[in-house]
Design a protein around this motif. Structure first.
Motif, PDB file in Angstrom:
ATOM      1  N   ASP A  48       0.838  -1.208   0.000  1.00 55.12           N
ATOM      2  CA  ASP A  48       0.000   0.000   0.000  1.00 55.12           C
ATOM      3  C   ASP A  48       0.866   1.248   0.000  1.00 55.12           C
ATOM      4  OD1 ASP A  48      -2.329  -1.489  -0.023  1.00 55.12           O
ATOM      5  OD2 ASP A  48      -2.726  -1.247   2.134  1.00 55.12           O
ATOM      6  N   PHE A  49       1.943   1.227   0.789  1.00 55.13           N
ATOM      7  CA  PHE A  49       2.866   2.360   0.843  1.00 55.13           C
ATOM      8  C   PHE A  49       3.496   2.595  -0.534  1.00 55.13           C
ATOM      9  CE2 PHE A  49       7.229   3.922   1.396  1.00 55.13           C
ATOM     10  CZ  PHE A  49       6.973   5.144   2.011  1.00 55.13           C
ATOM     11  N   ILE A  50       3.939   1.517  -1.164  1.00 55.99           N
ATOM     12  CA  ILE A  50       4.546   1.628  -2.499  1.00 55.99           C
ATOM     13  C   ILE A  50       3.529   2.191  -3.493  1.00 55.99           C
ATOM     14  CG2 ILE A  50       5.440   0.286  -4.459  1.00 55.99           C
ATOM     15  CD1 ILE A  50       6.714  -1.595  -2.312  1.00 55.99           C
ATOM     16  N   ASP A  51       2.322   1.662  -3.463  1.00 50.75           N
ATOM     17  CA  ASP A  51       1.272   2.151  -4.370  1.00 50.75           C
ATOM     18  C   ASP A  51       0.980   3.633  -4.146  1.00 50.75           C
ATOM     19  OD1 ASP A  51       0.995  -0.285  -5.638  1.00 50.75           O
ATOM     20  OD2 ASP A  51      -0.763  -0.901  -4.465  1.00 50.75           O
ATOM     21  N   SER A  52       0.953   4.052  -2.873  1.00 51.66           N
ATOM     22  CA  SER A  52       0.680   5.472  -2.615  1.00 51.66           C
ATOM     23  C   SER A  52       1.813   6.350  -3.140  1.00 51.66           C
ATOM     24  CB  SER A  52       0.434   5.724  -1.127  1.00 51.66           C
ATOM     25  OG  SER A  52       1.616   5.580  -0.383  1.00 51.66           O
ATOM     26  N   TRP A  53       3.052   5.903  -3.018  1.00 53.72           N
ATOM     27  CA  TRP A  53       4.184   6.673  -3.549  1.00 53.72           C
ATOM     28  C   TRP A  53       4.155   6.728  -5.066  1.00 53.72           C
ATOM     29  CZ3 TRP A  53       7.358  10.320  -2.397  1.00 53.72           C
ATOM     30  CH2 TRP A  53       7.647  10.578  -1.071  1.00 53.72           C
ATOM     31  N   ILE A  54       3.822   5.618  -5.678  1.00 53.05           N
ATOM     32  CA  ILE A  54       3.719   5.603  -7.143  1.00 53.05           C
ATOM     33  C   ILE A  54       2.636   6.582  -7.587  1.00 53.05           C
ATOM     34  CG2 ILE A  54       3.014   4.197  -9.135  1.00 53.05           C
ATOM     35  CD1 ILE A  54       4.460   1.826  -7.752  1.00 53.05           C
ATOM     36  N   GLY A  55       1.499   6.559  -6.890  1.00 56.56           N
ATOM     37  CA  GLY A  55       0.420   7.493  -7.216  1.00 56.56           C
ATOM     38  C   GLY A  55       0.850   8.938  -7.044  1.00 56.56           C
ATOM     39  N   TYR A  56       1.530   9.217  -5.942  1.00 59.06           N
ATOM     40  CA  TYR A  56       2.021  10.573  -5.684  1.00 59.06           C
ATOM     41  C   TYR A  56       2.998  11.013  -6.777  1.00 59.06           C
ATOM     42  CZ  TYR A  56       4.488  14.498  -3.638  1.00 59.06           C
ATOM     43  OH  TYR A  56       5.057  15.729  -3.443  1.00 59.06           O
ATOM     44  N   LEU A  57       3.952  10.153  -7.090  1.00 56.28           N
ATOM     45  CA  LEU A  57       4.948  10.500  -8.110  1.00 56.28           C
ATOM     46  C   LEU A  57       4.307  10.703  -9.476  1.00 56.28           C
ATOM     47  CD1 LEU A  57       7.877   8.152  -7.045  1.00 56.28           C
ATOM     48  CD2 LEU A  57       7.758  10.638  -6.803  1.00 56.28           C
ATOM     49  N   THR A  94       6.061  16.309 -12.567  1.00 57.43           N
ATOM     50  CA  THR A  94       6.640  17.570 -13.036  1.00 57.43           C
ATOM     51  C   THR A  94       7.264  18.321 -11.872  1.00 57.43           C
ATOM     52  OG1 THR A  94       4.944  17.685 -14.726  1.00 57.43           O
ATOM     53  CG2 THR A  94       6.202  19.694 -14.316  1.00 57.43           C
ATOM     54  N   LYS A  95       6.531  18.444 -10.781  1.00 55.71           N
ATOM     55  CA  LYS A  95       7.020  19.140  -9.596  1.00 55.71           C
ATOM     56  C   LYS A  95       8.199  18.395  -8.966  1.00 55.71           C
ATOM     57  CE  LYS A  95       5.780  20.798  -5.084  1.00 55.71           C
ATOM     58  NZ  LYS A  95       5.043  20.607  -3.907  1.00 55.71           N
ATOM     59  N   PHE A 151      10.379  16.266 -10.257  1.00 58.71           N
ATOM     60  CA  PHE A 151      11.594  16.282 -11.052  1.00 58.71           C
ATOM     61  C   PHE A 151      12.117  17.700 -11.286  1.00 58.71           C
ATOM     62  CE2 PHE A 151       9.830  12.076 -12.146  1.00 58.71           C
ATOM     63  CZ  PHE A 151      10.868  11.322 -11.615  1.00 58.71           C
ATOM     64  N   ALA A 152      11.249  18.695 -11.222  1.00 56.44           N
ATOM     65  CA  ALA A 152      11.685  20.076 -11.383  1.00 56.44           C
ATOM     66  C   ALA A 152      12.428  20.550 -10.138  1.00 56.44           C
ATOM     67  CB  ALA A 152      10.490  20.984 -11.640  1.00 56.44           C
ATOM     68  N   ASP A 153      12.007  20.076  -8.959  1.00 52.28           N
ATOM     69  CA  ASP A 153      12.633  20.472  -7.696  1.00 52.28           C
ATOM     70  C   ASP A 153      13.990  19.799  -7.494  1.00 52.28           C
ATOM     71  OD1 ASP A 153      10.451  22.017  -7.165  1.00 52.28           O
ATOM     72  OD2 ASP A 153       9.567  20.656  -5.691  1.00 52.28           O
ATOM     73  N   GLY A 154      14.204  18.653  -8.134  1.00 52.77           N
ATOM     74  CA  GLY A 154      15.421  17.869  -7.879  1.00 52.77           C
ATOM     75  C   GLY A 154      16.519  18.245  -8.754  1.00 52.77           C
TER      76      GLY A 154
END
Length: 166
Positions: free
Chosen positions: A146-155, A160-161, A163-166
């Motif tokens: 679930d944690f992995i899925d939530s991170w994938i969803g967030y990413l 754009t945000k 990768f632009a910040d990094g």
């Protein structure tokens, strides 16, 4: 601290030669440490896959009955469970091997056998989406996924945000 070879020699001592051959093949305990399929072991021994599976299951049951009677095996299993708990119940295989490296000679194939024989934790083999790992129970696995899925969803929503910040 007992060595891995002594622990597993003790676990497998009560097995018949055929059971030892099946377990060694299935978990890559001899030679290049390559796990063999039921069919490959069956071909070598002149047995069907089903018969090899039955032999494997009986050997694992015998090994399971010995784990609690052997101090070294009990210590290793306790250490594995502690390491997994420290990481939330799920841990990449190489990380767990490093975490229990105080047991001289520990390798992934021995932990895979311990997982199968004890039933106290589970081994997950690498697939197209995830690297190989160990986990303590379905609840811990589901939380991690679930944690992995939530991170994938967030990413995906914020790429754009991010990768632009990094």
């Amino acid at each position: 601290m007992p060595t891995i070879s002594k622990i597993f020699k003790g676990l497998l001592d009560g097995l018949s030669p055929k059971q030892r051959e099946v377990i060694a093949g299935r978990f890559g305990l001899r030679g290049p440490h390559e796990e063999k399929t039921l069919a490959a072991i069956g071909d070598k021994l002149g047995l069907t896959r089903e018969r090899v599976r039955q032999i494997e299951n009986s050997a694992l049951a015998l090994a399971k009955s010995r784990i609690g009677k052997m101090a070294g095996a009990t210590q290793l299993l306790s250490r594995v469970k502690r390491e997994l708990e420290k990481s939330g119940g799920v841990m990449e295989k190489t990380g767990l091997v490093k975490g229990v490296s105080t047991f001289s000679g520990v390798k992934e194939n021995y932990l895979n056998l311990l997982a199968e024989a004890s039933g106290e934790f589970t081994s997950f083999s690498e697939d197209n989406h995830l690297k190989s790992f160990y986990y303590l129970g379905k609840d811990k696995l589901e939380r991690a996924l679930d944690f992995i899925d939530s991170w994938i969803g967030y990413l995906n929503q914020n790429k754009t945000k991010v990768f632009a910040d990094g």
